[in-house]
Write a protein that holds these residues in place. Sequence first.
Motif, PDB file in Angstrom:
ATOM      1  N   UNK A  79       0.836  -1.212   0.000  1.00  0.00           N
ATOM      2  CA  UNK A  79       0.000   0.000   0.000  1.00  0.00           C
ATOM      3  C   UNK A  79       0.864   1.253   0.000  1.00  0.00           C
ATOM      4  N   UNK A  80       1.967   1.207   0.775  1.00  0.00           N
ATOM      5  CA  UNK A  80       2.873   2.349   0.787  1.00  0.00           C
ATOM      6  C   UNK A  80       3.502   2.567  -0.576  1.00  0.00           C
ATOM      7  N   UNK A  81       3.916   1.461  -1.198  1.00  0.00           N
ATOM      8  CA  UNK A  81       4.527   1.560  -2.526  1.00  0.00           C
ATOM      9  C   UNK A  81       3.524   2.091  -3.547  1.00  0.00           C
ATOM     10  N   UNK A  82       2.255   1.600  -3.440  1.00  0.00           N
ATOM     11  CA  UNK A  82       1.225   2.068  -4.365  1.00  0.00           C
ATOM     12  C   UNK A  82       0.907   3.535  -4.130  1.00  0.00           C
ATOM     13  N   UNK A  83       0.886   3.946  -2.825  1.00  0.00           N
ATOM     14  CA  UNK A  83       0.633   5.344  -2.506  1.00  0.00           C
ATOM     15  C   UNK A  83       1.748   6.225  -3.029  1.00  0.00           C
ATOM     16  N   UNK A  84       2.996   5.765  -2.801  1.00  0.00           N
ATOM     17  CA  UNK A  84       4.136   6.523  -3.307  1.00  0.00           C
ATOM     18  C   UNK A  84       4.122   6.577  -4.830  1.00  0.00           C
ATOM     19  N   UNK A  85       3.699   5.469  -5.433  1.00  0.00           N
ATOM     20  CA  UNK A  85       3.609   5.429  -6.892  1.00  0.00           C
ATOM     21  C   UNK A  85       2.550   6.402  -7.391  1.00  0.00           C
ATOM     22  N   UNK A  86       1.396   6.452  -6.656  1.00  0.00           N
ATOM     23  CA  UNK A  86       0.329   7.369  -7.037  1.00  0.00           C
ATOM     24  C   UNK A  86       0.758   8.826  -6.857  1.00  0.00           C
ATOM     25  N   UNK A  87       1.450   9.090  -5.723  1.00  0.00           N
ATOM     26  CA  UNK A  87       1.956  10.454  -5.492  1.00  0.00           C
ATOM     27  C   UNK A  87       2.947  10.838  -6.574  1.00  0.00           C
ATOM     28  N   UNK A  88       3.813   9.899  -6.923  1.00  0.00           N
ATOM     29  CA  UNK A  88       4.792  10.158  -7.984  1.00  0.00           C
ATOM     30  C   UNK A  88       4.099  10.398  -9.308  1.00  0.00           C
TER      31      UNK A  88
ATOM     32  N   UNK B  29       1.021  11.542  -9.689  1.00  0.00           N
ATOM     33  CA  UNK B  29       0.386  12.852  -9.623  1.00  0.00           C
ATOM     34  C   UNK B  29       1.413  13.972  -9.807  1.00  0.00           C
ATOM     35  N   UNK B  30       2.575  13.789  -9.151  1.00  0.00           N
ATOM     36  CA  UNK B  30       3.630  14.799  -9.304  1.00  0.00           C
ATOM     37  C   UNK B  30       4.104  14.872 -10.753  1.00  0.00           C
ATOM     38  N   UNK B  31       4.205  13.703 -11.380  1.00  0.00           N
ATOM     39  CA  UNK B  31       4.626  13.684 -12.783  1.00  0.00           C
ATOM     40  C   UNK B  31       3.567  14.332 -13.665  1.00  0.00           C
ATOM     41  N   UNK B  32       2.265  14.078 -13.330  1.00  0.00           N
ATOM     42  CA  UNK B  32       1.184  14.722 -14.085  1.00  0.00           C
ATOM     43  C   UNK B  32       1.238  16.235 -13.918  1.00  0.00           C
TER      44      UNK B  32
ATOM     45  N   UNK C 139       4.092  17.508 -15.836  1.00  0.00           N
ATOM     46  CA  UNK C 139       3.770  17.553 -17.261  1.00  0.00           C
ATOM     47  C   UNK C 139       2.841  18.714 -17.578  1.00  0.00           C
ATOM     48  N   UNK C 140       1.852  18.969 -16.667  1.00  0.00           N
ATOM     49  CA  UNK C 140       0.956  20.122 -16.867  1.00  0.00           C
ATOM     50  C   UNK C 140       1.746  21.420 -16.829  1.00  0.00           C
ATOM     51  N   UNK C 141       2.652  21.513 -15.818  1.00  0.00           N
ATOM     52  CA  UNK C 141       3.472  22.728 -15.741  1.00  0.00           C
ATOM     53  C   UNK C 141       4.338  22.884 -16.982  1.00  0.00           C
ATOM     54  N   UNK C 142       4.862  21.751 -17.452  1.00  0.00           N
ATOM     55  CA  UNK C 142       5.701  21.793 -18.650  1.00  0.00           C
ATOM     56  C   UNK C 142       4.888  22.212 -19.866  1.00  0.00           C
TER      57      UNK C 142
END
Length: 353
Positions: free
Chosen positions: A279-288, A290-293, A296-299
């Motif tokens: 769950x932690x890995x999935x949460x970190x993956x989801x946060x990552x 979202x951060x990547x999204x 990408x939006x900022x870019x």
Amino acid sequence: MDMEELKRVINNFSFDRLKNGNQGFNQILIQLFGLLGHGKSSFINTCIYVWQDGEYKNWAKANEGDGGFTKHRIPHTITSNIMVVDNRGLPKLDAYGSGEIFAQLGNLLPLEKEVNFNKGFGLVDRIVKSEKLVKTSDFIVPVFVHSVKHIIPPEEINELKSVLHTARDLTGIYPIVVLTHKTYGNLTTVESSFRDMGIERIFAFENYTQEDHFKTRGRHEEVLKFLQEVIKDAQFRVEHQTRNPVKEMHDRTQFVINYVHRREKMMELESLERKKAFEKAMKEKEIKRQEEDLERDRQRRREADDANLKKRREELERQRSAEQARYEAEMRAQQEANYKKGKKFFGLFGKKK
């Protein structure tokens, strides 16, 4: 002691002849255990072949499968007071397999019955159902069989050490280690590994097989000395300790049941830890993600802003270029007009003259 004397000692052994009597025991049960395919069945064939000293036969059905053929607890008689048991081998070193091994070592499961490796509390149920099918009068000697073809990986040392020490706690006897395929080349390394685990009694053998059963004095003596050591251990324990086979069976039963409960609790905790880690890995993956999204939006916004800025600059540049062109055209037109005007004025001036 020569071979004939060794055979006499082995053949004459009986708990009834001990100074304190049999204390409820009537035979030695040599309990072989170990990983699949390490030569337990071949070792049994070797022991019987040496003891009977006749024609070689595949009594234990060795090599009839792809390593680890034995699926049952199969007893083989050496003498009227000594029996060796071919227990089902461990597929790998883990808590589930170890629980099954300890149930077999403790003689808590019936002989000549199939051994199924169960998860959960299935093993406990089988132990309880088998209480009336097992004998309390067997004196247990644990013997761990390991092939020197397999050097023990460093990551498995602690697990194997734990299995051997738990076998000692269960049976009250440090396991004897039998090393097979001793001429393979790794004998010194493997033997050293077991001594580092605290094992004192180690026997190395090159088993007799269907392909190689030429009798040699060395191999015969090694097997007889092993059997003598088993007898000496049983004799010492019964002559120097007060024993109660019925209570010992009860204690072994409780020991294995407690082990299974601890195992299940440990597995449950490990499962929860794995779940939390997942769950932690999935949460970190989801946060990552979202951060990547967001990045990408900022870019995209930066690129859009840069494109708009470039477009405005290009538009301004075009406007400046157009204005410059108009200005230059106007200047040229003005110059031409002034030129024409000056030429006309010069012409009028020349007429007056």
